[in-house]
Design an enzyme around this catalytic site. Structure first.
Site, PDB file in Angstrom:
ATOM      1  N   GLY A 172       0.828  -1.104  -0.103  1.00  0.00           N
ATOM      2  CA  GLY A 172      -0.185  -0.010  -0.043  1.00  0.00           C
ATOM      3  C   GLY A 172       0.824   1.171  -0.056  1.00  0.00           C
ATOM      4  N   GLY A 173       0.321   2.249   0.563  1.00  0.00           N
ATOM      5  CA  GLY A 173       0.885   3.573   0.444  1.00  0.00           C
ATOM      6  C   GLY A 173       2.356   3.493   1.195  1.00  0.00           C
ATOM      7  N   GLY A 407      23.453  13.843 -29.365  1.00  0.00           N
ATOM      8  CA  GLY A 407      22.875  14.391 -28.292  1.00  0.00           C
ATOM      9  C   GLY A 407      23.199  13.511 -27.029  1.00  0.00           C
ATOM     10  CB  ALA A 408      24.181  10.051 -26.640  1.00  0.00           C
TER      11      ALA A 408
HETATM   12  C1  HXC Z   1      -3.315  -4.811  12.013  1.00  0.00           C
HETATM   13  C2  HXC Z   1      -2.305  -6.836  11.290  1.00  0.00           C
HETATM   14  C3  HXC Z   1      -2.032  -5.936  10.040  1.00  0.00           C
HETATM   15  C4  HXC Z   1      -2.426  -4.731   9.849  1.00  0.00           C
HETATM   16  C5  HXC Z   1      -1.205  -7.948   9.953  1.00  0.00           C
HETATM   17  N1  HXC Z   1      -1.529  -7.846  11.041  1.00  0.00           N
HETATM   18  N2  HXC Z   1      -1.136  -6.698   9.053  1.00  0.00           N
HETATM   19  N3  HXC Z   1      -2.731  -6.137  12.182  1.00  0.00           N
HETATM   20  N4  HXC Z   1      -3.162  -4.233  10.891  1.00  0.00           N
HETATM   21  N5  HXC Z   1      -2.217  -3.921   8.755  1.00  0.00           N
HETATM   22  C6  HXC Z   1      -1.553  -8.819  12.190  1.00  0.00           C
HETATM   23  C7  HXC Z   1      -2.257 -10.197  11.820  1.00  0.00           C
HETATM   24  O1  HXC Z   1      -3.835 -10.000  11.912  1.00  0.00           O
HETATM   25  C8  HXC Z   1      -1.696 -11.109  12.616  1.00  0.00           C
HETATM   26  O2  HXC Z   1      -2.050 -11.009  14.109  1.00  0.00           O
HETATM   27  C9  HXC Z   1      -0.372 -10.566  12.627  1.00  0.00           C
HETATM   28  O3  HXC Z   1      -0.104  -9.187  12.271  1.00  0.00           O
HETATM   29  C10 HXC Z   1       0.662 -11.321  11.394  1.00  0.00           C
HETATM   30  O4  HXC Z   1       0.129 -11.351  10.303  1.00  0.00           O
HETATM   31  P1  HXC Z   1      -0.322 -12.786   9.483  1.00  0.00           P
HETATM   32  O5  HXC Z   1      -1.394 -12.472   8.590  1.00  0.00           O
HETATM   33  O6  HXC Z   1      -0.575 -13.934  10.451  1.00  0.00           O
HETATM   34  O7  HXC Z   1       1.253 -12.971   8.769  1.00  0.00           O
HETATM   35  P2  HXC Z   1       1.396 -13.412   7.228  1.00  0.00           P
HETATM   36  O8  HXC Z   1       0.700 -14.706   7.155  1.00  0.00           O
HETATM   37  O9  HXC Z   1       2.936 -13.548   7.174  1.00  0.00           O
HETATM   38  O10 HXC Z   1       0.813 -12.121   6.108  1.00  0.00           O
HETATM   39  C11 HXC Z   1       1.435 -10.932   6.521  1.00  0.00           C
HETATM   40  C12 HXC Z   1       0.705 -10.002   5.588  1.00  0.00           C
HETATM   41  C13 HXC Z   1      -1.097  -9.947   6.000  1.00  0.00           C
HETATM   42  C14 HXC Z   1       0.706 -10.259   4.244  1.00  0.00           C
HETATM   43  C15 HXC Z   1       1.216  -8.350   5.807  1.00  0.00           C
HETATM   44  O11 HXC Z   1      -1.076  -9.910   7.307  1.00  0.00           O
HETATM   45  C16 HXC Z   1      -1.598  -9.086   5.379  1.00  0.00           C
HETATM   46  O12 HXC Z   1      -2.243  -9.089   4.242  1.00  0.00           O
HETATM   47  N6  HXC Z   1      -2.132  -8.142   6.033  1.00  0.00           N
HETATM   48  C17 HXC Z   1      -2.792  -6.881   5.868  1.00  0.00           C
HETATM   49  C18 HXC Z   1      -2.093  -5.804   4.728  1.00  0.00           C
HETATM   50  C19 HXC Z   1      -2.973  -4.737   4.598  1.00  0.00           C
HETATM   51  O13 HXC Z   1      -3.917  -4.862   3.815  1.00  0.00           O
HETATM   52  N7  HXC Z   1      -2.555  -3.513   5.132  1.00  0.00           N
HETATM   53  C20 HXC Z   1      -3.259  -2.588   4.979  1.00  0.00           C
HETATM   54  C21 HXC Z   1      -2.585  -1.782   3.737  1.00  0.00           C
HETATM   55  S1  HXC Z   1      -3.205  -0.208   3.596  1.00  0.00           S
HETATM   56  P3  HXC Z   1      -2.224 -12.353  14.881  1.00  0.00           P
HETATM   57  O14 HXC Z   1      -2.802 -11.489  16.193  1.00  0.00           O
HETATM   58  O15 HXC Z   1      -3.193 -13.152  14.142  1.00  0.00           O
HETATM   59  O16 HXC Z   1      -0.917 -12.827  15.235  1.00  0.00           O
HETATM   60  C22 HXC Z   1      -2.011   0.722   4.080  1.00  0.00           C
HETATM   61  C23 HXC Z   1      -2.466   2.077   3.848  1.00  0.00           C
HETATM   62  C24 HXC Z   1      -0.891   2.934   3.913  1.00  0.00           C
HETATM   63  O17 HXC Z   1      -1.127   0.289   4.324  1.00  0.00           O
HETATM   64  C25 HXC Z   1      -1.186   4.215   3.337  1.00  0.00           C
HETATM   65  C26 HXC Z   1      -0.073   5.208   3.523  1.00  0.00           C
HETATM   66  C27 HXC Z   1      -0.122   6.442   2.955  1.00  0.00           C
END
Ligand code: HXC
Length: 511
Positions: A172-173, A407-408
């Site tokens: 993401g961001g 040019g290069a």
């Molecule tokens: C809260 C989160 C989290 C998040 C992961 N966890 N991402 N908690 N907010 N964004 C937690 C999970 O619930 C889990 O908790 C633990 O972290 C480990 O995650 P897993 O999924 O078990 O690990 P893994 O299988 O290795 O997968 C990792 C991952 C996946 C690919 C990162 O967790 C995932 O897709 N997370 C969401 C990613 C996402 O969509 N983020 C938001 C993006 S938008 P427990 O308690 O079960 O251990 C964004 C906007 C930013 O970031 C903009 C900036 C301008």
């Protein structure tokens, strides 16, 4: 005294718990997935025992989804300062064992604190990324934390070196903080960066793509040009960051450290006289020349797998750190295209920000012609190279080894765009265009015999360094074997170069 001992014990217990981040079982999962923890990474990156952690007990303030019952000290980021090769650096590492290293408002505060300290105290900052992105439970509070981080990244750009390592997910961001820094390191198969992950891609545009293809280290090192370094392991990556810093100053008011070297400054290398083939259409490897010229033959290449028609990287000459930009005749004949233009210009600007002299090795047949390049904006991208070289005020030295056409020729750090010293080998061909192309224009209607005669005459007149030398565009024609000595002399001559561009808020570089 007993009271005091109790207080000490309480602190020690709280500190011990904080050191474990998400706890033993989460650490085990992290290790099982082949990753180090945030603290292990920092310990390996920094000089032994130098890390000072800040905000180790900070917690989040979220109450949604029962979060108030689960506060982990440190809250998913380990941050602080320490030393690399005895020099001050600031560092922060996302701790994946705590809510997947997701960014809370508190985490963002911790990160901004070290970013501000790094900027105020003029020292490099290194970010070790391994995070699930914005902490979903916190909503926009977390999102806003990213904005604070991006703002600091932007303010620090060109003032202190900023380095990012991607050691797990970065989605993401969140990708934009690394993207705003100077160098991105990735680990093969372990790190992934994408603005939208495979699931979203599938839903929105019905495209099936693996996360590796979409944003793995290989993709970003070979195709997108987002990553500058691809490493096999985390350990290799962390060591590579240490090495990169050895070429850099602490900040834009500082000079890179001069290093001792076990190499003669005036060493001549006769092999250099044999590298360039007599047939101008035969390729050779420009890295053979670079490595024979620089201190101890050591060249630290940046972006080695992207736009291989241009080479960029750091080396030392006479112990001084230099940035090298070189055409690569062994790949696409060293032609300049969109990717090569972007790669070179950004590097030139980095070196100029941080007082690192630029050495250009030039063998370039021109800009890549054709529909694709023109339609994708080779004019706009190619203009970046001339802009970057022209605005750079660091010492700028060029060696034309063979072709320097059109040019290069002009954009590759020519005398006319402000280079300080321009050398050419006797094999240099400095001309408006190659002989065949030129004769086809000038003698389009002539018979074959005339064309052949004129071709030879053109080569003799223009496919040499002599017209440029007569006009003073080349300061000296040198034998290849003298390159090292001459470059070191030129660097010594320009050591106290004083040049400032006209005052401006900032230029408007073609982007
Ligand atoms: C809260 C989160 C989290 C998040 C992961 N966890 N991402 N908690 N907010 N964004 C937690 C999970 O619930 C889990 O908790 C633990 O972290 C480990 O995650 P897993 O999924 O078990 O690990 P893994 O299988 O290795 O997968 C990792 C991952 C996946 C690919 C990162 O967790 C995932 O897709 N997370 C969401 C990613 C996402 O969509 N983020 C938001 C993006 S938008 P427990 O308690 O079960 O251990 C964004 C906007 C930013 O970031 C903009 C900036 C301008």
């Amino acid at each position: 005294m007993e009271e005091m001992n109790k207080a000490f014990a309480t602190f020690e217990e709280r500190d011990r718990v904080a050191s474990l981040g998400g706890g033993a079982s989460k650490i085990e999962i992290q290790h099982e997935s082949g990753k180090m923890t945030a603290r292990e990474r920092i310990d390996m990156l920094l000089d032994k025992g130098t890390f000072v952690e800040l905000d180790k007990l900070m917690v989040h303030r979220c109450t949604n989804y029962g979060m108030d019952k689960n506060k982990i000290p440190g809250d998913g980021v380990v941050s602080g300062y320490g030393k690399i090769d005895g020099r001050q650096v600031f560092v922060y590492a996302y701790d994946f064992t705590v809510y997947g290293g997701s960014l809370s408002a508190s985490n963002a505060k911790k990160i901004v604190k070290v970013q501000q300290l790094a900027l105020k105290n003029g020292a490099p900052i290194i970010a070790l990324n391994d995070s699930g992105g914005a902490r979903i439970q916190e909503g926009i509070e977390s999102l806003s934390g990213y904005a604070d981080i991006f703002y600091q990244n932007t303010m620090a750009s060109g003032v202190i070196p900023q380095i990012s390592a991607i050691l797990g997910p970065c989605a993401g961001g969140a990708c934009y903080s690394p993207a705003l820094t100077d160098f991105i390191f990735m680990v093969k198969e372990k790190s992934h960066m994408f603005v939208t992950g495979p699931d979203v891609v599938k839903t929105v545009i019905h495209e099936e793509v693996s996360k590796e293809e979409l944003g793995g280290a290989l993709t970003h090192s070979t195709k997108s040009g987002v990553a500058h370094f691809m490493c096999n392991t985390e350990e290799e990556l962390l060591m590579s960051i240490r090495e990169l810093l050895s070429f850099l100053p602490q900040n834009n008011m500082d000079e890179p450290q001069k290093q001792s070297f076990s190499d003669e400054s005036n060493r001549e290398d006769p092999t250099l006289n044999t590298i360039i083939p007599s047939d101008p259409n035969m390729p050779y490897d420009m890295k053979d020349i670079i490595e024979r010229v620089v201190d101890e033959g050591y060249f630290y290449e940046v972006m080695p797998y992207f736009a291989k028609n241009i080479i960029i990287g750091f080396a030392r000459l006479g112990g001084r750190s230099v940035g090298i930009v070189a055409n690569q005749p062994a790949y696409l004949a060293g032609v300049l295209d969109i990717d090569a233009s972007d790669k070179a210009s950004r590097f030139v600007r980095f070196c100029d920000c941080f007082n690192i002299p630029l050495i250009t090795f030039e063998d370039v047949p021109g800009f890549l012609p054709g529909y694709t390049q023109e339609n994708n904006g080779i004019i706009r991208h190619g203009a970046k190279i001339v802009y970057a070289f022209a605005e750079a005020t660091v010492p700028k030295i060029t060696v034309i080894t063979r072709k320097a056409y059109g040019g290069a020729y002009i954009v590759m750090n020519s005398k006319q765009t402000g280079a300080d010293v321009n050398f050419a080998y006797p094999s240099a061909e400095i001309a408006v265009m190659g002989a065949e192309g030129a004769i086809n224009v000038l003698f389009r209607k002539a018979d074959a015999e005339t064309k052949a005669k004129e071709l030879e005459a053109y080569k003799e007149k223009f496919a040499t360094p002599y017209q440029a030398a007569e006009l003073g565009f080349i300061d000296e024609i040198i034998l290849p074997k003298q390159t090292r000595k001459r470059l070191i002399q030129a660097l010594e001559m320009t050591e106290n170069k004083m040049l400032t561009n006209p005052p401006k808020k900032h230029g408007n570089m073609p982007l």
